[in-house]
Scaffold this active site. Structure first.
Site, PDB file in Angstrom:
ATOM      1  N   GLU A  47     -22.425  -0.188  51.327  1.00  0.00           N
ATOM      2  CA  GLU A  47     -21.232   0.475  51.865  1.00  0.00           C
ATOM      3  C   GLU A  47     -20.210   0.695  50.735  1.00  0.00           C
ATOM      4  O   GLU A  47     -19.479   1.671  50.723  1.00  0.00           O
ATOM      5  CB  GLU A  47     -20.618  -0.336  53.011  1.00  0.00           C
ATOM      6  CG  GLU A  47     -19.707   0.491  53.904  1.00  0.00           C
ATOM      7  CD  GLU A  47     -19.282  -0.227  55.178  1.00  0.00           C
ATOM      8  OE1 GLU A  47     -18.431  -1.116  55.100  1.00  0.00           O
ATOM      9  OE2 GLU A  47     -19.789   0.111  56.268  1.00  0.00           O
TER      10      GLU A  47
ATOM     11  N   HIS B 268     -45.218 -13.984  52.046  1.00  0.00           N
ATOM     12  CA  HIS B 268     -46.390 -13.636  52.850  1.00  0.00           C
ATOM     13  C   HIS B 268     -46.194 -12.316  53.579  1.00  0.00           C
ATOM     14  O   HIS B 268     -46.891 -12.021  54.541  1.00  0.00           O
ATOM     15  CB  HIS B 268     -46.693 -14.793  53.805  1.00  0.00           C
ATOM     16  CG  HIS B 268     -46.936 -16.068  53.057  1.00  0.00           C
ATOM     17  ND1 HIS B 268     -48.164 -16.400  52.533  1.00  0.00           N
ATOM     18  CD2 HIS B 268     -46.065 -17.028  52.645  1.00  0.00           C
ATOM     19  CE1 HIS B 268     -48.057 -17.545  51.872  1.00  0.00           C
ATOM     20  NE2 HIS B 268     -46.794 -17.945  51.913  1.00  0.00           N
TER      21      HIS B 268
ATOM     22  N   LYS C 228     -10.877  -5.421  62.268  1.00  0.00           N
ATOM     23  CA  LYS C 228      -9.766  -5.029  61.396  1.00  0.00           C
ATOM     24  C   LYS C 228      -8.970  -3.893  62.048  1.00  0.00           C
ATOM     25  O   LYS C 228      -7.763  -3.950  62.166  1.00  0.00           O
ATOM     26  CB  LYS C 228     -10.307  -4.611  60.026  1.00  0.00           C
ATOM     27  CG  LYS C 228      -9.228  -4.099  59.119  1.00  0.00           C
ATOM     28  CD  LYS C 228      -9.753  -3.694  57.757  1.00  0.00           C
ATOM     29  CE  LYS C 228      -8.619  -3.016  56.982  1.00  0.00           C
ATOM     30  NZ  LYS C 228      -8.993  -2.609  55.643  1.00  0.00           N
TER      31      LYS C 228
ATOM     32  N   LYS D 123     -19.401   8.203  64.118  1.00  0.00           N
ATOM     33  CA  LYS D 123     -18.428   7.882  65.172  1.00  0.00           C
ATOM     34  C   LYS D 123     -17.953   9.169  65.854  1.00  0.00           C
ATOM     35  O   LYS D 123     -17.831   9.234  67.080  1.00  0.00           O
ATOM     36  CB  LYS D 123     -17.236   7.139  64.561  1.00  0.00           C
ATOM     37  CG  LYS D 123     -17.615   5.779  63.970  1.00  0.00           C
ATOM     38  CD  LYS D 123     -16.399   5.107  63.351  1.00  0.00           C
ATOM     39  CE  LYS D 123     -16.802   3.862  62.582  1.00  0.00           C
ATOM     40  NZ  LYS D 123     -15.701   3.258  61.832  1.00  0.00           N
TER      41      LYS D 123
ATOM     42  N   GLY E 201     -13.010  -4.507  55.210  1.00  0.00           N
ATOM     43  CA  GLY E 201     -13.835  -5.213  56.193  1.00  0.00           C
ATOM     44  C   GLY E 201     -14.916  -6.067  55.540  1.00  0.00           C
ATOM     45  O   GLY E 201     -15.095  -7.239  55.870  1.00  0.00           O
ATOM     46  N   ARG E 202     -15.645  -5.504  54.590  1.00  0.00           N
ATOM     47  CA  ARG E 202     -16.750  -6.245  53.976  1.00  0.00           C
ATOM     48  C   ARG E 202     -16.276  -7.289  52.983  1.00  0.00           C
ATOM     49  O   ARG E 202     -17.084  -8.003  52.398  1.00  0.00           O
ATOM     50  CB  ARG E 202     -17.745  -5.273  53.343  1.00  0.00           C
ATOM     51  CG  ARG E 202     -17.130  -4.277  52.371  1.00  0.00           C
ATOM     52  CD  ARG E 202     -18.098  -3.149  52.076  1.00  0.00           C
ATOM     53  NE  ARG E 202     -17.514  -2.098  51.258  1.00  0.00           N
ATOM     54  CZ  ARG E 202     -16.794  -1.072  51.731  1.00  0.00           C
ATOM     55  NH1 ARG E 202     -16.538  -0.989  53.026  1.00  0.00           N
ATOM     56  NH2 ARG E 202     -16.332  -0.144  50.913  1.00  0.00           N
TER      57      ARG E 202
ATOM     58  N   GLU F 237     -18.115  -0.570  69.415  1.00  0.00           N
ATOM     59  CA  GLU F 237     -19.042  -1.640  69.815  1.00  0.00           C
ATOM     60  C   GLU F 237     -18.286  -2.932  70.128  1.00  0.00           C
ATOM     61  O   GLU F 237     -18.539  -3.612  71.125  1.00  0.00           O
ATOM     62  CB  GLU F 237     -20.055  -1.933  68.708  1.00  0.00           C
ATOM     63  CG  GLU F 237     -21.050  -0.830  68.432  1.00  0.00           C
ATOM     64  CD  GLU F 237     -20.612   0.075  67.293  1.00  0.00           C
ATOM     65  OE1 GLU F 237     -19.398   0.371  67.201  1.00  0.00           O
ATOM     66  OE2 GLU F 237     -21.474   0.493  66.509  1.00  0.00           O
TER      67      GLU F 237
HETATM   68  O1  F6P Z   1     -17.751   1.586  60.408  1.00  0.00           O
HETATM   69  C1  F6P Z   1     -17.844   0.782  59.273  1.00  0.00           C
HETATM   70  C2  F6P Z   1     -16.850  -0.316  59.341  1.00  0.00           C
HETATM   71  O2  F6P Z   1     -15.557   0.220  59.250  1.00  0.00           O
HETATM   72  C3  F6P Z   1     -17.061  -1.387  58.300  1.00  0.00           C
HETATM   73  O3  F6P Z   1     -16.534  -1.051  57.074  1.00  0.00           O
HETATM   74  C4  F6P Z   1     -16.407  -2.559  58.948  1.00  0.00           C
HETATM   75  O4  F6P Z   1     -16.767  -3.776  58.358  1.00  0.00           O
HETATM   76  C5  F6P Z   1     -16.904  -2.407  60.361  1.00  0.00           C
HETATM   77  O5  F6P Z   1     -16.948  -1.016  60.581  1.00  0.00           O
HETATM   78  C6  F6P Z   1     -16.079  -3.066  61.420  1.00  0.00           C
HETATM   79  O6  F6P Z   1     -14.777  -2.555  61.451  1.00  0.00           O
HETATM   80  P1  F6P Z   1     -13.639  -3.278  62.227  1.00  0.00           P
HETATM   81  O7  F6P Z   1     -13.436  -4.636  61.639  1.00  0.00           O
HETATM   82  O8  F6P Z   1     -12.419  -2.421  62.067  1.00  0.00           O
HETATM   83  O9  F6P Z   1     -14.034  -3.396  63.669  1.00  0.00           O
END
Ligand code: F6P
Length: 500
Positions: free
Chosen positions: A344, A375, A198, A491, A258-259, A204
């Protein structure tokens, strides 16, 4: 007035004290109509709420709490695209991705971008997308994290074996192992990397995408990697600066959290694996649940009732955790998805006006696919010193309706729900006395949610159900469920550390 001082809250507190001797086995035995009364249908999903620590009076008081929290007004604002995400000053309008919003311009933009994304997915499925050398793309590596990964990963697995020719991989972890595994069998000339972010600034995701592009170049030095990179983002300029071709860039609005983004172009993997029709069926299922949430009367409104139960257990029974046990291997990623969705969204310590709270909010959400979980963690659920309410999520029909093991799967889920609720009372009496260590006390609550089939429509409905349940809890707790400032500190500290 502080939430805990309101008449609705105080009435629930008194009621909870009066329920000290409530027993589920007696409630279910003495009131044979209880199960029927608390069976609620929503968009084809069936939920049995009768195994909860609640009486009709509990429900009446919980519904009064929702009324006092002005739930209908907040719900109307959610669907109208009002800026209910106060700290980020924007709407949380994910419903507009599946239930056409009244704003025609927004509806047109959403529809147009969805068409582009679905056409792209169908092109891939038809073997019509070629890389820089003219070879057909046969491998897609989706790189994203959090909401840009968990929903698409869950739904893609939930719909079973991919029907198209594309080998699809998901990569989220910065640990190189995950990308290495995805690329192990791939050839640069036939591989497409899809960077889903987003913000287009998540470390990452960008580092993994850079590593994937480096792998492409290392394997085929003369390859024009722009033909092998697609992007999904609401920051198209950042994607362009990164090197993504605008023709292979798919966008969505910043009011999609995002979620909550699986319904947007972020869900492209679902369409690549299962086709545009499946993606549209997913949206229709979610829209059907939206309509239910908007229209069903409060006492039959499933997301509302589940949200109320969430508050009931956290704030009046002191439950700090809730388990979600999908009895369907295809739904194995549901706990991870719900962890982000709920924790979150509602893992918050101040109210909408920034005032510290004097009550608990999101519980720890956890779980594992049944029957595997029976189990490992069910011992704790049956005999631990504190209880966690459980959601059983299963299908009324699976893939192979004649398969005995599928019948066993469903029967296992029901047996576990009964064991939790009734404990020893569920067993036929043998006359033999049991030692204390063997006794299962029961009186442990669960909710049983059944999808008619594990298909795109029902999965869409189930995810929207959990989204709205999360929203309801946020409204009751007076928090903003749509920001996530808590993740920022990690971050920043990382940057500080890397800068030395
Ligand atoms: O750091 C948390 C977050 O912002 C989440 O809310 C989001 O889903 C995820 O990182 C990934 O963010 P992006 O889609 O901006 O890479």
């Amino acid at each position: 007035m502080a939430l805990t001082s309101t008449p609705a809250w105080q009435a629930l507190q008194r009621h909870r004290d009066a329920l000290a001797s409530f027993r589920l086995d007696a409630a279910l035995r003495d009131d044979p109509a209880r199960a029927g009364r608390w069976r609620v249908e929503a968009a084809g999903l069936h939920a049995d709420l009768s195994r909860n620590l609640a009486t009709d009076e509990t429900w009446r008081l919980l519904l009064a709490l929702a009324e006092a929290a002005e739930l209908p007004r907040w719900r109307q604002q959610l669907f109208a695209g009002a800026p209910i995400n106060g700290t980020e000053r924007r709407p949380a309008w994910h419903t507009a991705l599946r239930t056409a919003p009244s704003d025609a311009a927004v509806a047109r933009t959403v529809e147009a971008e969805r068409r582009r994304m679905l056409a792209f997915a169908e092109q891939l499925r038809a073997g019509q997308l070629r890389g820089a050398t003219g070879e057909v793309i046969d491998t897609v590596v989706c790189i994203g994290i959090g909401g840009s990964d968990l929903g698409p990963r869950l739904v893609t697995a939930a719909l079973g074996e991919p029907s198209g020719p594309i080998r699809l991989h998901f990569v989220s972890n910065i640990d190189p192992v995950e990308l290495d595994q995805a690329l192990a069998q791939a050839a640069p000339e036939t591989t497409l990397v899809v960077c889903i972010s987003k913000s287009f600034s998540t470390q990452e995701t960008l580092e993994n995408t850079r590593a994937a592009l480096a792998w492409l170049r290392a394997g085929a030095p003369s390859l024009d990697t722009r033909r092998h990179l697609a992007a999904v983002t609401c920051q198209p300029e950042r994607a362009r600066a990164f090197g993504a071709d605008p023709d292979l860039t798919f966008t969505f609005a910043d009011w999609v959290g995002g979620r909550y983004s699986v319904w947007s172009a972020c869900g492209v993997a679902i369409a690549i694996a299962h086709g545009a029709d499946a993606f549209e069926a997913l949206l229709r299922g979610a829209a059907a649940l939206d309509a239910h949430f908007l229209e069903a009367p409060a006492e039959r409104n499933l997301p509302l009732l589940l949200g109320l139960l969430g508050v009931w257990y956290v704030n009046f029974w002191g439950c700090r955790s809730r388990a979600v046990m999908p009895y369907a291997q295809r739904l194995r990623h549901l706990p991870a998805y719900l962890q982000q969705l709920e924790m979150e969204s509602n893992g918050k310590r101040v109210d909408r006006d920034g005032r510290p709270l004097d009550y608990d909010t999101s519980p720890v959400v956890w779980g594992e696919a049944g029957t595997t979980a029976q189990h490992s963690v069910f011992q704790f659920l049956h005999q631990g010193t504190f209880f966690a309410p459980v959601d059983f999520v299963t299908g009324a029909a699976f893939e192979r309706s004649d398969e005995e093991r599928e019948r066993l799967l469903y029967a296992n889920a029901l047996a576990q729900a009964d064991a939790l609720a009734l404990g020893e009372a569920a067993l036929k009496p043998t006359g033999a006395a049991k030692p204390e260590h063997a006794i299962v006390p029961g009186n442990r609550p669960s909710t049983f949610i059944t999808l008619p089939r594990i298909d795109a429509f029902s999965v869409g409905a189930a995810l929207a159900l959990y989204e709205h349940r999360t929203f309801v809890q946020g409204v009751l707790w007076r928090i903003n469920s749509f920001d996530q400032w808590g993740v920022e500190i990690g971050k920043l500290l990382l940057k500080q550390r890397l800068a030395g």
